[in-house]
Design a protein around this motif. Structure first.
Motif, mmCIF file in Angstrom:
data_model
loop_
_atom_site.group_PDB
_atom_site.id
_atom_site.type_symbol
_atom_site.label_atom_id
_atom_site.label_comp_id
_atom_site.label_asym_id
_atom_site.label_seq_id
_atom_site.Cartn_x
_atom_site.Cartn_y
_atom_site.Cartn_z
ATOM 1 N N LEU A 84 -7.143 9.886 -0.490
ATOM 2 C CA LEU A 84 -7.028 8.597 -0.022
ATOM 3 C C LEU A 84 -8.092 7.867 -0.786
ATOM 4 N N MET A 85 -9.069 8.024 0.268
ATOM 5 C CA MET A 85 -10.162 7.029 0.444
ATOM 6 C C MET A 85 -11.492 8.326 -1.717
ATOM 7 N N ASP A 86 -10.704 8.896 -2.299
ATOM 8 C CA ASP A 86 -11.550 9.247 -3.457
ATOM 9 C C ASP A 86 -10.678 8.937 -4.555
ATOM 10 N N ASN A 87 -9.272 8.002 -4.129
ATOM 11 C CA ASN A 87 -8.589 7.105 -5.799
ATOM 12 C C ASN A 87 -8.940 6.060 -5.130
ATOM 13 N N SER A 88 -9.884 5.721 -6.896
ATOM 14 C CA SER A 88 -10.057 4.631 -7.319
ATOM 15 C C SER A 88 -9.390 3.374 -6.937
ATOM 16 N N LYS A 89 -8.432 3.647 -7.316
ATOM 17 C CA LYS A 89 -6.854 2.269 -6.627
ATOM 18 C C LYS A 89 -7.050 2.129 -5.565
ATOM 19 N N PHE A 95 0.919 -1.060 -0.053
ATOM 20 C CA PHE A 95 0.047 0.261 -0.279
ATOM 21 C C PHE A 95 1.069 0.938 -0.094
ATOM 22 N N ARG A 96 1.653 0.925 0.580
ATOM 23 C CA ARG A 96 2.760 1.741 0.345
ATOM 24 C C ARG A 96 3.632 2.635 -0.663
ATOM 25 N N GLU A 97 3.387 0.955 -1.512
ATOM 26 C CA GLU A 97 4.202 1.866 -2.871
ATOM 27 C C GLU A 97 2.899 2.510 -3.705
ATOM 28 N N ARG A 98 1.850 2.061 -3.206
ATOM 29 C CA ARG A 98 0.787 2.892 -4.071
ATOM 30 C C ARG A 98 0.540 4.119 -3.770
ATOM 31 N N LEU A 99 0.287 4.531 -2.316
ATOM 32 C CA LEU A 99 0.526 5.651 -2.313
ATOM 33 C C LEU A 99 1.788 6.597 -3.053
ATOM 34 N N ALA A 100 2.866 6.092 -2.997
ATOM 35 C CA ALA A 100 3.868 6.890 -3.225
ATOM 36 C C ALA A 100 3.944 7.149 -5.014
ATOM 37 N N SER A 101 3.098 6.352 -6.022
ATOM 38 C CA SER A 101 2.782 5.901 -7.044
ATOM 39 C C SER A 101 1.615 6.643 -7.059
ATOM 40 N N GLU A 102 0.995 7.445 -6.619
ATOM 41 C CA GLU A 102 -0.292 7.743 -6.694
ATOM 42 C C GLU A 102 0.473 9.603 -6.123
ATOM 43 N N SER A 103 1.666 9.535 -6.014
ATOM 44 C CA SER A 103 1.762 10.960 -5.405
ATOM 45 C C SER A 103 1.321 11.034 -4.136
ATOM 46 N N LEU A 104 0.428 10.316 -2.834
ATOM 47 C CA LEU A 104 0.155 10.423 -1.582
ATOM 48 C C LEU A 104 1.179 9.683 -0.564
ATOM 49 N N ALA A 105 2.463 9.665 -0.645
ATOM 50 C CA ALA A 105 3.080 9.692 -0.115
ATOM 51 C C ALA A 105 3.171 10.416 1.399
ATOM 52 N N THR A 106 3.275 11.582 1.037
ATOM 53 C CA THR A 106 3.637 12.406 1.995
ATOM 54 C C THR A 106 2.839 11.886 2.548
ATOM 55 N N MET A 107 2.437 12.777 3.864
ATOM 56 C CA MET A 107 0.904 13.274 4.769
ATOM 57 C C MET A 107 1.698 14.275 5.359
ATOM 58 N N PRO A 108 0.608 14.793 6.379
ATOM 59 C CA PRO A 108 0.517 15.988 6.882
ATOM 60 C C PRO A 108 1.931 16.109 8.183
ATOM 61 N N SER A 109 2.251 16.537 8.220
ATOM 62 C CA SER A 109 3.426 16.435 9.571
ATOM 63 C C SER A 109 2.847 15.822 10.892
ATOM 64 N N SER A 110 1.865 16.897 11.091
ATOM 65 C CA SER A 110 0.675 16.431 11.948
ATOM 66 C C SER A 110 0.298 15.022 12.770
ATOM 67 N N LEU A 111 0.079 14.421 11.673
ATOM 68 C CA LEU A 111 -0.466 13.021 11.361
ATOM 69 C C LEU A 111 0.360 12.029 11.607
#
Length: 271
Positions: free
Chosen positions: A243-248, A83-99
């Motif tokens: 994350l939940m708006d990304n169909s993949k 899942f982390r790999e998919r996050l990176a491929s969808e440019s979503l690997a970087t989350m808010p620093s507070s989270l």
């Protein structure tokens, strides 16, 4: 019968005497404002303010619970390497620093605006603490407010000032209630309890003092947390919604986390 006319000199004397009485009343109020409230009225004010504080504290706790649920969900799915790999491929690997800090259980840096004990102890009893004057700089307070604050020690003055500001429009009766239920150790030596409280049993009054002190500390603590938690929740929800708006990613979660997918979906509609 027509009223007797006063001479010019007699009328001036009446006005002078009235003026003196008015000045005397003001000076007396500055020395020690009176409660002018019966015990039942005092208890109603106490109960209403305690309820108000409890509702506020519970509201902040609910915000924190929502934030914790999102953090737990992100921690769970981010622990999956694919899942982390998919996050990176969808440019979503970087989350808010507070989270990210919350997920890693790393506490944020704390910054306190409270004065140090040395600063507070340098103020003599019966004086208004400079921090209080700064807190109330833009507030409009009723007459007798500072006379009431002078009856408590500086550290209690600061606490009362913060409680007043958080409450909204400054109410003299609210301040009187806070002063009347201030622990003896935080009162100036010359101050004596209000007569309206004399009819309360000593154990009941001690219980109210303890409850109000604990509730006030919890309230001020919740007040300090509300702003940061609300902002952190906004960032966390926006990220999780992406994350939940990304169909993949949704298809991957539905296939690999079938028992938790409904929970993930509900977090996107949580208000």
């Amino acid at each position: 019968m027509r009223p007797k006319r006063l001479s010019r000199e007699a009328a001036c004397q009446v006005l002078l005497n009235n003026d003196r009485r008015h000045a005397g009343a003001l000076a007396s109020d500055q020395l020690r404002p009176k409660m002018r409230r019966s015990t039942p009225e005092f208890l109603r004010i106490y109960d209403a303010e305690c309820r108000r504080k409890r509702v506020f504290i519970e509201g902040v706790k609910e915000l924190e619970q929502r934030l914790d649920r999102i953090a737990m969900a992100v921690r769970l799915i981010a622990g999956d390497g694919q899942f982390r790999e998919r996050l990176a491929s969808e440019s979503l690997a970087t989350m808010p620093s507070s989270l990210a800090r919350r997920i890693s259980d790393s506490p944020p840096a704390q910054s306190s605006s409270e004065p140090t004990s040395g600063e507070v102890n340098s103020i003599s009893a019966g004086e208004i603490c400079p921090e209080v004057l700064d807190l109330l700089r833009d507030c409009t307070g009723p007459g007798g407010l500072f006379a009431l604050l002078r009856t408590v020690l500086p550290v209690r003055q600061i606490e009362i000032a913060r409680l007043m500001i958080a409450r909204g429009p400054i109410s003299l009766n609210y301040v009187k209630m806070l002063v009347a239920l201030t622990q003896r150790s935080l009162l100036v030596e010359e101050f004596r309890p209000q007569p309206e409280l004399a009819s309360l049993p000593e154990d009941r009054r001690a219980e109210m003092e303890c409850d109000l002190a604990n509730l006030s500390r919890a309230f001020l603590n919740a007040l300090d947390r509300r702003g940061p938690v609300s902002l952190e929740l906004v960032f966390a929800r926006r990220y999780f919604d992406r994350l939940m708006d990304n169909s993949k990613l949704v298809r991957y979660l539905a296939r690999n986390f079938p028992g938790r997918f409904e929970e993930f979906h509900n977090l996107t509609v949580l208000k």
